[in-house]
Scaffold this motif. Structure first.
Motif, short mmCIF file in Angstrom:
data_model
loop_
_atom_site.label_atom_id
_atom_site.label_comp_id
_atom_site.label_asym_id
_atom_site.label_seq_id
_atom_site.Cartn_x
_atom_site.Cartn_y
_atom_site.Cartn_z
N ALA A 248 38.50 34.86 34.08
CA ALA A 248 38.07 34.50 35.44
C ALA A 248 38.56 35.53 36.46
N PHE A 249 39.79 36.00 36.29
CA PHE A 249 40.36 37.01 37.19
C PHE A 249 39.52 38.29 37.15
N ALA A 250 39.18 38.73 35.93
CA ALA A 250 38.37 39.95 35.78
C ALA A 250 36.97 39.76 36.34
N LEU A 251 36.36 38.60 36.07
CA LEU A 251 35.00 38.35 36.56
C LEU A 251 34.95 38.20 38.07
N GLN A 252 35.99 37.64 38.66
CA GLN A 252 36.00 37.53 40.12
C GLN A 252 36.02 38.93 40.75
N HIS A 253 36.84 39.81 40.18
CA HIS A 253 36.88 41.18 40.71
C HIS A 253 35.60 41.94 40.39
N ARG A 254 35.01 41.70 39.22
CA ARG A 254 33.75 42.36 38.92
C ARG A 254 32.66 41.85 39.86
N GLY A 255 32.67 40.56 40.15
CA GLY A 255 31.72 40.01 41.10
C GLY A 255 31.86 40.65 42.47
N ARG A 256 33.09 40.85 42.91
CA ARG A 256 33.30 41.51 44.20
C ARG A 256 32.84 42.96 44.16
N THR A 257 33.04 43.60 43.03
CA THR A 257 32.58 44.98 42.87
C THR A 257 31.06 45.04 42.94
N ARG A 258 30.41 44.14 42.23
CA ARG A 258 28.94 44.09 42.26
C ARG A 258 28.44 43.75 43.66
N PHE A 259 29.12 42.84 44.34
CA PHE A 259 28.77 42.47 45.71
C PHE A 259 28.85 43.70 46.60
N ASP A 260 29.93 44.46 46.49
CA ASP A 260 30.11 45.68 47.29
C ASP A 260 29.02 46.71 47.00
N ALA A 261 28.58 46.75 45.74
CA ALA A 261 27.56 47.73 45.34
C ALA A 261 26.13 47.25 45.66
N GLY A 262 26.00 46.03 46.17
CA GLY A 262 24.68 45.52 46.52
C GLY A 262 23.97 44.79 45.39
#
Length: 174
Positions: free
Chosen positions: A114-128
């Motif tokens: 969950a920790f990794a996916l939350q950060h990956r989600g934020r990364t994807r969010f930042d990338a559009g």
């Protein structure tokens, strides 16, 4: 003590008290334990001191690799990737977070997944990539529900799902 007072609904960044973060940073000083290193990385990141945070995150990964557990190493790599994302290298951060999430899932460590996916989600969010972010945040919500996470964790995950949905519908309408 949590230094996070909430999350910005537009950027999904932590809202912190900078004075409290700087005081904690001074309190930790130059302690060399892995937990202290990881905390310093995070504090420097949320204070916007990304060069120092990146350097220290690289050191924390090395320390975790030499003297920590596999869980420690995953946590250090996830935090390092979050700093890389803050510096704008979204693809590199997403790749690292994907490998961390896969490893954690393979080891059946749902909290780290969950920790990794939350950060990956934020990364994807930042990338559009709002669809990808939404998918990650929904998975985080599911994992935290399975883990019977506290109300705050569930609310944060739900608000991130909603933010990705808002951004997605706004970008489709534009």
């Amino acid at each position: 003590m949590s230094y996070i007072q909430g999350y910005d609904s537009e950027t999904l960044r932590e809202i912190v008290d900078p004075a409290a973060c700087r005081a904690r940073l001074a309190e930790i000083g130059h302690q060399r334990s892995l937990p202290a290193l990881l905390e310093r990385v995070w504090l420097l990141k949320v204070l916007g001191q990304l060069d120092d945070s990146l350097e220290l995150s690289e050191q924390s990964v090395r320390v975790a690799r030499m003297a920590g557990t596999r869980k420690d190493l995953l946590r250090a790599r996830i935090l390092h990737a979050s700093v890389v994302n803050e510096r704008g290298a979204h693809a590199a951060a997403e790749y690292e977070l994907s490998t961390c999430a896969e490893e954690a899932e393979g080891q059946e460590w749902p909290a780290i997944t969950a920790f990794a996916l939350q950060h990956r989600g934020r990364t994807r969010f930042d990338a559009g990539d709002y669809d990808g972010a939404r998918s990650d945040f929904k998975r985080v919500l599911f994992l935290r529900q399975e883990l019977q996470g506290d109300e705050t964790q569930l609310e944060v995950a739900m608000s991130m799902v909603e933010a990705a949905e808002r951004r997605r519908s706004h970008s489709v309408a534009s």
